[in-house]
Scaffold this motif. Structure first.
Motif, PDB file in Angstrom:
ATOM      1  N   THR A   1      -6.458  -1.489   0.593  1.00 20.33           N
ATOM      2  CA  THR A   1      -5.116  -1.324   0.038  1.00 20.33           C
ATOM      3  C   THR A   1      -4.711  -2.574  -0.724  1.00 20.33           C
TER       4      THR A   1
ATOM      5  N   LEU B   1      -9.503   0.968  -4.654  1.00 18.53           N
ATOM      6  CA  LEU B   1      -8.263   0.899  -3.893  1.00 18.53           C
ATOM      7  C   LEU B   1      -8.004   2.221  -3.174  1.00 18.53           C
ATOM      8  N   LYS B   2      -7.350   2.124  -2.000  1.00 20.19           N
ATOM      9  CA  LYS B   2      -7.148   3.309  -1.176  1.00 20.19           C
ATOM     10  C   LYS B   2      -6.200   4.324  -1.806  1.00 20.19           C
ATOM     11  N   ASP B   3      -5.422   3.897  -2.785  1.00 17.77           N
ATOM     12  CA  ASP B   3      -4.540   4.856  -3.439  1.00 17.77           C
ATOM     13  C   ASP B   3      -5.204   5.523  -4.638  1.00 17.77           C
ATOM     14  N   SER B   4      -6.529   5.332  -4.751  1.00 22.88           N
ATOM     15  CA  SER B   4      -7.270   5.991  -5.835  1.00 22.88           C
ATOM     16  C   SER B   4      -7.280   7.502  -5.630  1.00 22.88           C
TER      17      SER B   4
ATOM     18  N   SER C   1     -12.325  -0.095  -9.834  1.00 24.10           N
ATOM     19  CA  SER C   1     -11.102   0.632 -10.118  1.00 24.10           C
ATOM     20  C   SER C   1     -10.371  -0.081 -11.256  1.00 24.10           C
TER      21      SER C   1
END
Length: 220
Positions: free
Chosen positions: A83, A103-106, A126
């Motif tokens: 994150t 990133l984990k919000d990908s 990313s």
């Protein structure tokens, strides 16, 4: 099938990643781990192509696990998942032989694409991670790095420099072969030779070195 190890200390996160990855016909999550040490031990005893490691884990964090994995299972491609998008984490991951940073919000499609890219031997960053790398290349120490990179690149033959320049553009072996009118196998041989001459652990490090040296393909 691309065999994936997922390491994250949160079971729900691991379950979500598993669900996303296994929705792809060519990806199978063959193992999970709750911390970095478990990830390293699991990779030693399980056939794994790509390891997806969270940075923030107990016992051993993702960056330390990356270093251990490079020694224990050098054929495993490692993607760092986090994150946190700080520049230092990105550069440390790539400098220690990581195949990419995500990133984990990908988006789910990006996660699948990153795993496929890593399994194919390509780098994946990313968009946020790419910005950090570009910022680092433009930092005050960039001139010194560029000089050092050019000195290392001078060890290569002209054809090896052509291949390295295409690595710097992020091309796969197959795409580089088409640009250079070579077979994919020949490009792979060149890449192995380049990594040895430059002292790079993987093509990601070689690609960053090409960027530092300001390399561009010459008429290809």
């Amino acid at each position: 099938m691309i065999r994936v190890l997922v390491a994250d200390d949160e079971p729900l996160i691991r379950a979500g990643i598993r669900m996303i990855l296994t929705s792809a016909d060519d990806i199978d999550v063959v193992a999970e781990a709750g911390d970095g040490r478990e990830a390293v031990e699991t990779a030693r005893g399980t056939a794994v192509d790509v390891a997806l490691l969270d940075i923030q884990m107990p016992v051993m964090d993702g960056l330390a696990a990356l270093t251990e994995l490079r020694r224990a299972a050098p054929d495993v491609r490692v993607l760092i998942l986090t994150t946190f998008g700080e520049r230092d984490n990105v550069l440390r991951a790539l400098g220690h032989g990581g195949a990419g940073f995500l990133l984990k919000d990908s988006a789910p499609d990006e996660l699948i694409h990153a795993v496929r890219a890593a399994a194919a031997g390509n780098a994946y960053l990313s968009p946020a991670a790419t910005r950090h790398v570009v910022d680092a290349l433009a930092s005050p120490g960039a001139t010194t790095r560029a000089d050092a990179a050019r000195q290392r690149v001078d060890r290569l033959s002209a054809r090896e420099r052509d291949v390295l320049a295409l690595l710097g553009e992020g091309l796969s072996n197959a795409d580089a072969g088409r640009r250079l009118h070579m077979s994919e196998a020949t490009v792979k041989t060149y890449v192995s030779r380049i990594l040895t001459k430059l002292g790079c652990e993987n093509r990601v490090q070689a690609a960053l070195l090409a960027r530092d040296a300001g390399m561009h393909p010459d008429g290809v």
